[in-house]
Scaffold this active site. Structure first.
Site, short mmCIF file in Angstrom:
data_model
loop_
_atom_site.label_atom_id
_atom_site.label_comp_id
_atom_site.label_asym_id
_atom_site.label_seq_id
_atom_site.Cartn_x
_atom_site.Cartn_y
_atom_site.Cartn_z
N LYS A 229 0.92 -1.07 -0.05
CA LYS A 229 0.17 0.14 0.03
C LYS A 229 0.97 1.48 0.13
O LYS A 229 0.63 2.34 -0.64
CB LYS A 229 -1.01 -0.05 1.30
CG LYS A 229 -1.97 1.23 1.21
CD LYS A 229 -2.65 1.43 0.02
CE LYS A 229 -3.35 2.72 0.03
NZ LYS A 229 -4.44 2.58 1.12
N LYS B 12 -0.18 11.82 5.33
CA LYS B 12 0.22 10.62 6.19
C LYS B 12 1.03 9.26 5.52
O LYS B 12 2.02 8.76 6.12
CB LYS B 12 -0.73 10.09 7.27
CG LYS B 12 -0.73 9.04 7.91
CD LYS B 12 -1.03 7.77 7.53
CE LYS B 12 -2.68 7.51 7.14
NZ LYS B 12 -2.82 6.21 6.85
#
Length: 293
Positions: free
Chosen positions: A171, A239
């Site tokens: 990811k 993030k």
């Protein structure tokens, strides 16, 4: 059919939980904002006021939370997932968190007799709403097989990519590729604009060649129209780029383009655009070119 506790019912988790309800599963939802759990109840699920209430009696616990500290807290607090779930319960974390945190949580879950998978998703709000997410799964093969009937409800591409933490590593790579593509698309649009090109026509023809991508298909029109309403917010991509940077440093990987893209994302957030879609990186590119965003 399974009894599923779904913790985190935001832009992504809400639609995913509703798909599981429609597939016939008994879904109990919990969210820090109670209204989102009540919305799930209106669609046939059940609302829980606490994590403990949601997890009690569940066969599967699904998590979709913003960041690593949120997942750690929900799993390890008194009355959290690890305290409440019965041995053998399958915990599927759809959140995007640090790979090392995912590995640590899987080990701690195993000590409690629980089975935990890291299963971050790609596809944004549209993918969640259309049950067309790409899901990259880390964990034991037998646990992935047990979870697959549920994963197939919410995703169109489900791939076991390795042991615990591997899903989060893939990811992170996904988020790097997406952010890099968005940055280059934004620069290309301003390059075309400066030369007086027909921007809509240019986007169509570029989409038909090697430059074509899902990023171009989904984000070019947002940039051209100035519609930066979120599917995936800059705050979250900021993030994620931090996860890329930390994980690359941990592995000794040199990633200069990742560093540059991370700074562009950070600049977009610093300019007050953190709540906008990540296509709003285009606003930063426009500002760098002396244009009002």
């Amino acid at each position: 059919m399974s009894a599923i506790a779904f913790v985190g019912l935001g832009i992504m988790g809400g639609p995913m939980a509703r798909h599981l309800v429609k597939a016939g599963h008994a879904v109990v939802g919990h969210n820090r904002s109670p209204g989102k759990a009540e919305a799930l109840a209106a669609d046939g699920g059940r609302a829980a006021g606490t994590v403990t209430e949601a997890v009690t009696g569940a066969d599967v616990v699904a998590l979709m939370l913003p960041d690593s500290p949120d997942v750690v807290d929900v799993c390890t607090r008194d009355g959290g997932v690890f305290d409440t779930a019965e041995p053998g319960t399958l915990v599927v974390d759809f959140s995007t968190i640090r790979p090392d945190v995912a590995r640590d949580l899987a080990a701690r879950a195993a000590e409690r007799g629980l089975r935990m998978l890291d299963a971050p998703v790609s596809g944004g709000q549209a993918g969640a709403e259309n049950a067309a997410l790409s899901i990259m799964v880390g964990g034991e093969e037998a646990d992935v097989a047990a979870a697959r009937p549920l994963l197939d409800v919410v995703g169109s591409t489900v791939v076991h990519v390795g042991p615990s933490g591997a899903g989060q590593t893939v990811k992170a790579a996904n988020q790097l590729i997406v952010a890099g593509n968005i940055a280059l698309l934004a620069e290309a649009i301003e390059f075309l604009r400066a030369h007086g090109a027909d921007l809509d026509a240019a986007a169509r023809v570029l989409g038909g060649g090697l430059a074509g991508s899902k990023v171009l298909d989904q984000k070019a029109q947002k940039m051209l129209s100035g519609d930066y309403s979120p599917g995936f917010r800059i705050d979250l991509h900021h993030k994620d780029m931090g996860i890329v940077a930390d994980s690359a440093r941990e592995a000794g990987v040199v990633a200069p383009v990742a560093a540059l893209v991370a700074q562009l994302v950070a600049a977009t957030r610093a300019a007050g655009d953190g709540g906008l879609d990540h296509s709003a990186l285009h606003r930063t590119v426009r500002r760098l070119n002396g244009e009002s965003s």
